[in-house]
Design a protein around this motif. Structure first.
Motif, PDB file in Angstrom:
ATOM      1  N   PRO A 298     -10.148   8.066   2.200  1.00 41.85           N
ATOM      2  CA  PRO A 298      -9.166   7.285   1.432  1.00 41.85           C
ATOM      3  C   PRO A 298      -7.747   7.649   1.844  1.00 41.85           C
ATOM      4  CG  PRO A 298     -10.041   9.066   0.083  1.00 41.85           C
ATOM      5  CD  PRO A 298     -10.800   9.094   1.381  1.00 41.85           C
ATOM      6  N   ALA A 299      -7.019   6.683   2.388  1.00 41.27           N
ATOM      7  CA  ALA A 299      -5.670   6.956   2.899  1.00 41.27           C
ATOM      8  C   ALA A 299      -4.582   6.600   1.906  1.00 41.27           C
ATOM      9  CB  ALA A 299      -5.441   6.190   4.204  1.00 41.27           C
ATOM     10  N   GLY A 300      -4.901   5.777   0.921  1.00 40.20           N
ATOM     11  CA  GLY A 300      -3.874   5.368  -0.042  1.00 40.20           C
ATOM     12  C   GLY A 300      -4.437   4.443  -1.093  1.00 40.20           C
ATOM     13  N   ARG A 301      -3.550   3.650  -1.683  1.00 43.39           N
ATOM     14  CA  ARG A 301      -3.981   2.722  -2.733  1.00 43.39           C
ATOM     15  C   ARG A 301      -3.055   1.510  -2.740  1.00 43.39           C
ATOM     16  NH1 ARG A 301      -1.002   3.504  -7.723  1.00 43.39           N
ATOM     17  NH2 ARG A 301       0.644   5.036  -7.413  1.00 43.39           N
ATOM     18  N   VAL A 302      -3.602   0.387  -3.161  1.00 40.25           N
ATOM     19  CA  VAL A 302      -2.810  -0.829  -3.296  1.00 40.25           C
ATOM     20  C   VAL A 302      -2.023  -0.729  -4.604  1.00 40.25           C
ATOM     21  CG1 VAL A 302      -2.886  -3.333  -3.581  1.00 40.25           C
ATOM     22  CG2 VAL A 302      -4.451  -2.202  -1.986  1.00 40.25           C
ATOM     23  N   VAL A 303      -0.701  -0.819  -4.507  1.00 41.40           N
ATOM     24  CA  VAL A 303       0.157  -0.699  -5.682  1.00 41.40           C
ATOM     25  C   VAL A 303       0.734  -2.048  -6.116  1.00 41.40           C
ATOM     26  CG1 VAL A 303       0.769   1.699  -5.252  1.00 41.40           C
ATOM     27  CG2 VAL A 303       2.159  -0.109  -4.233  1.00 41.40           C
ATOM     28  N   ARG A 304       0.516  -3.063  -5.306  1.00 43.35           N
ATOM     29  CA  ARG A 304       0.986  -4.410  -5.665  1.00 43.35           C
ATOM     30  C   ARG A 304       0.135  -5.441  -4.934  1.00 43.35           C
ATOM     31  NH1 ARG A 304       4.864  -7.801  -3.237  1.00 43.35           N
ATOM     32  NH2 ARG A 304       5.542  -6.132  -1.831  1.00 43.35           N
TER      33      ARG A 304
ATOM     34  N   ASP B 215      -1.364   8.891   9.392  1.00 44.94           N
ATOM     35  CA  ASP B 215      -0.633   8.763  10.650  1.00 44.94           C
ATOM     36  C   ASP B 215      -1.211   7.637  11.509  1.00 44.94           C
ATOM     37  OD1 ASP B 215       1.086  10.785   9.981  1.00 44.94           O
ATOM     38  OD2 ASP B 215       0.065  12.324  11.157  1.00 44.94           O
ATOM     39  N   ARG B 216      -2.519   7.583  11.566  1.00 44.48           N
ATOM     40  CA  ARG B 216      -3.163   6.557  12.393  1.00 44.48           C
ATOM     41  C   ARG B 216      -2.911   5.164  11.827  1.00 44.48           C
ATOM     42  NH1 ARG B 216      -9.394   5.191  13.650  1.00 44.48           N
ATOM     43  NH2 ARG B 216      -9.102   4.299  15.713  1.00 44.48           N
ATOM     44  N   LEU B 217      -2.954   5.051  10.519  1.00 46.43           N
ATOM     45  CA  LEU B 217      -2.716   3.756   9.894  1.00 46.43           C
ATOM     46  C   LEU B 217      -1.286   3.282  10.137  1.00 46.43           C
ATOM     47  CD1 LEU B 217      -3.849   1.482   8.252  1.00 46.43           C
ATOM     48  CD2 LEU B 217      -3.510   2.830   6.179  1.00 46.43           C
ATOM     49  N   LEU B 218      -0.330   4.196  10.065  1.00 46.60           N
ATOM     50  CA  LEU B 218       1.061   3.835  10.351  1.00 46.60           C
ATOM     51  C   LEU B 218       1.237   3.454  11.819  1.00 46.60           C
ATOM     52  CD1 LEU B 218       3.019   6.472   8.226  1.00 46.60           C
ATOM     53  CD2 LEU B 218       2.793   4.020   7.799  1.00 46.60           C
TER      54      LEU B 218
ATOM     55  N   VAL C  25       0.838  -1.196   0.000  1.00 52.62           N
ATOM     56  CA  VAL C  25       0.000   0.000   0.000  1.00 52.62           C
ATOM     57  C   VAL C  25       0.872   1.244   0.000  1.00 52.62           C
ATOM     58  CG1 VAL C  25      -1.755   1.317   1.265  1.00 52.62           C
ATOM     59  CG2 VAL C  25      -1.846  -1.190   1.234  1.00 52.62           C
ATOM     60  N   GLU C  26       0.558   2.167  -0.883  1.00 53.06           N
ATOM     61  CA  GLU C  26       1.192   3.491  -0.893  1.00 53.06           C
ATOM     62  C   GLU C  26       0.208   4.488  -0.296  1.00 53.06           C
ATOM     63  OE1 GLU C  26       3.517   5.304  -4.380  1.00 53.06           O
ATOM     64  OE2 GLU C  26       1.580   6.318  -4.475  1.00 53.06           O
ATOM     65  N   LEU C  27       0.657   5.246   0.697  1.00 45.25           N
ATOM     66  CA  LEU C  27      -0.225   6.171   1.414  1.00 45.25           C
ATOM     67  C   LEU C  27      -0.126   7.583   0.843  1.00 45.25           C
ATOM     68  CD1 LEU C  27       0.524   4.870   5.022  1.00 45.25           C
ATOM     69  CD2 LEU C  27      -1.478   4.373   3.604  1.00 45.25           C
ATOM     70  N   ASN C  28      -1.173   8.364   1.090  1.00 41.79           N
ATOM     71  CA  ASN C  28      -1.248   9.724   0.550  1.00 41.79           C
ATOM     72  C   ASN C  28      -1.525  10.727   1.672  1.00 41.79           C
ATOM     73  OD1 ASN C  28      -1.609  12.062  -0.877  1.00 41.79           O
ATOM     74  ND2 ASN C  28      -3.156  11.270  -2.269  1.00 41.79           N
ATOM     75  N   PRO C  29      -0.467  11.181   2.365  1.00 45.00           N
ATOM     76  CA  PRO C  29      -0.675  12.121   3.468  1.00 45.00           C
ATOM     77  C   PRO C  29      -1.187  13.483   3.016  1.00 45.00           C
ATOM     78  CG  PRO C  29       1.670  11.817   3.043  1.00 45.00           C
ATOM     79  CD  PRO C  29       0.951  10.809   2.201  1.00 45.00           C
ATOM     80  N   ASP C  30      -1.006  13.833   1.743  1.00 46.41           N
ATOM     81  CA  ASP C  30      -1.526  15.111   1.254  1.00 46.41           C
ATOM     82  C   ASP C  30      -3.051  15.126   1.265  1.00 46.41           C
ATOM     83  OD1 ASP C  30       1.068  15.966   0.758  1.00 46.41           O
ATOM     84  OD2 ASP C  30       1.058  15.207  -1.292  1.00 46.41           O
ATOM     85  N   LEU C  31      -3.643  13.960   1.054  1.00 46.64           N
ATOM     86  CA  LEU C  31      -5.100  13.871   0.993  1.00 46.64           C
ATOM     87  C   LEU C  31      -5.710  13.633   2.372  1.00 46.64           C
ATOM     88  CD1 LEU C  31      -7.551  13.841  -0.900  1.00 46.64           C
ATOM     89  CD2 LEU C  31      -7.234  11.361  -1.139  1.00 46.64           C
TER      90      LEU C  31
ATOM     91  N   ASN D 232     -14.061  12.837   5.703  1.00 49.04           N
ATOM     92  CA  ASN D 232     -13.860  12.718   4.259  1.00 49.04           C
ATOM     93  C   ASN D 232     -13.194  13.981   3.702  1.00 49.04           C
ATOM     94  OD1 ASN D 232     -14.317  12.510   1.340  1.00 49.04           O
ATOM     95  ND2 ASN D 232     -15.695  10.845   1.880  1.00 49.04           N
ATOM     96  N   PRO D 233     -12.045  13.848   3.022  1.00 50.79           N
ATOM     97  CA  PRO D 233     -11.355  15.038   2.503  1.00 50.79           C
ATOM     98  C   PRO D 233     -12.100  15.707   1.358  1.00 50.79           C
ATOM     99  CG  PRO D 233     -10.259  13.042   1.751  1.00 50.79           C
ATOM    100  CD  PRO D 233     -11.286  12.617   2.732  1.00 50.79           C
ATOM    101  N   TYR D 234     -13.023  14.972   0.729  1.00 51.06           N
ATOM    102  CA  TYR D 234     -13.806  15.555  -0.353  1.00 51.06           C
ATOM    103  C   TYR D 234     -15.144  16.049   0.206  1.00 51.06           C
ATOM    104  CZ  TYR D 234     -10.474  13.032  -3.272  1.00 51.06           C
ATOM    105  OH  TYR D 234      -9.328  12.546  -3.862  1.00 51.06           O
ATOM    106  N   GLY D 235     -15.097  17.156   0.934  1.00 56.63           N
ATOM    107  CA  GLY D 235     -16.309  17.689   1.534  1.00 56.63           C
ATOM    108  C   GLY D 235     -16.482  17.169   2.942  1.00 56.63           C
TER     109      GLY D 235
END
Length: 268
Positions: free
Chosen positions: A209-215, A108-111, A96-102, A159-162
């Motif tokens: 949404p904290a990230g995405r599965v990259v593999r 942080d909590r997931l880590l 999983v690759e995380l996206n702290p900008d979003l 939710n970061p989108y609204g």
């Protein structure tokens, strides 16, 4: 006077003959003493130094144009600069690759969950359907409960989108539906991975949404067992999350042995 003149002439003629014979015989005739130097004159080579030798490695020192392979490596390095983690499951590994900008607080909590060993206690994929796989529930009633503080820590992002519960923000959230591979919190310790996008996903206020599965999507997530169904989609069928929280993974192993688990996770 005449005698003196003749004598001077004879002396001069004799001197000239003497010099002429020295020239013919190749000998050095010293008439005047040499000039004296206080120190020898420096040579030009000593002042300038040795002349440079030709550089046979000139070609090797030429400017190298980055190849497509090196550019790919740079992009990979840039991607890996983002935080992330890898998990072992009963079907293999996913990353999983995380996206702290979003969603910075959710990341942080997931880590914190990863670093604490939360995932190492066998976390069941208790809900698997064509759209998602849901997981994250552990044995809440175990004693001692070493993850109690972690579960009750500061809440995650909204939710970061609204981030408000208004019709306007709902429309904003619906304009950013989750895609295949999205890794998200959906409240409490519940998480999910999207297997197939749906316009209604990610529209709730607590969906982050904290990230995405990259593999590992095809090789792992798509192969998770769903033969029992689940109690969320079909009451009375498959694993029940309330019993899972009460009894822990032993309940799943006993009644639904083909269910897949996360067995460990670590920060990449």
């Amino acid at each position: 006077m005449g005698g003196h003149h003749i004598t001077a002439t004879v002396v001069l003629v004799g001197l000239l003959n003497y010099l002429f014979m020295g020239y013919i015989l190749g000998t050095t005739v010293t008439v005047f003493p040499p000039l004296r130097h206080e120190a020898p004159l420096p040579s030009l080579r000593a002042e300038v130094g040795p002349l440079p030798t030709p550089d046979h490695n000139l070609k090797a020192k030429a400017v190298q144009i980055p190849s497509s392979e090196s550019k790919h490596k740079e992009k990979t390095t840039e991607s890996n600069a983002r935080p992330g983690f890898v998990c072992d499951t009963t079907k293999g590994q996913f990353e999983v690759e995380l996206n702290p900008d979003l969603a910075p607080r959710s990341v942080d909590r997931l880590l914190d969950f990863v670093r604490s060993g939360y995932f190492n206690q066998s976390i069941a994929f208790f809900r698997v359907n064509q759209w998602i796989t849901q997981f994250g529930v552990d044995h809440h009633f175990q004693r001692p409960d070493k993850f109690k503080e972690l579960r009750n820590k500061a809440k995650q992002d909204e939710n970061p989108y609204g981030p408000r519960d208004t019709p306007e923000d709902y429309r904003k959230r619906k304009a950013h539906p989750w895609e295949r591979g999205t890794y998200a919190w959906i409240g409490g310790t519940h998480m999910l991975i999207v297997r197939k996008g749906n316009p209604e996903m990610g529209t709730n206020l607590q969906d982050a949404p904290a990230g995405r599965v990259v593999r590992g999507m095809e090789g792992v997530i798509d192969r998770l067992d769903n033969s029992y169904g689940n109690a969320v989609d079909n009451a009375g069928q498959g694993p029940d999350q309330t019993k899972l929280a009460q009894e822990g993974p032993e309940y799943i192993h006993r009644e639904f042995p083909k269910t897949d688990f996360i067995t460990s996770c670590w920060e990449r």
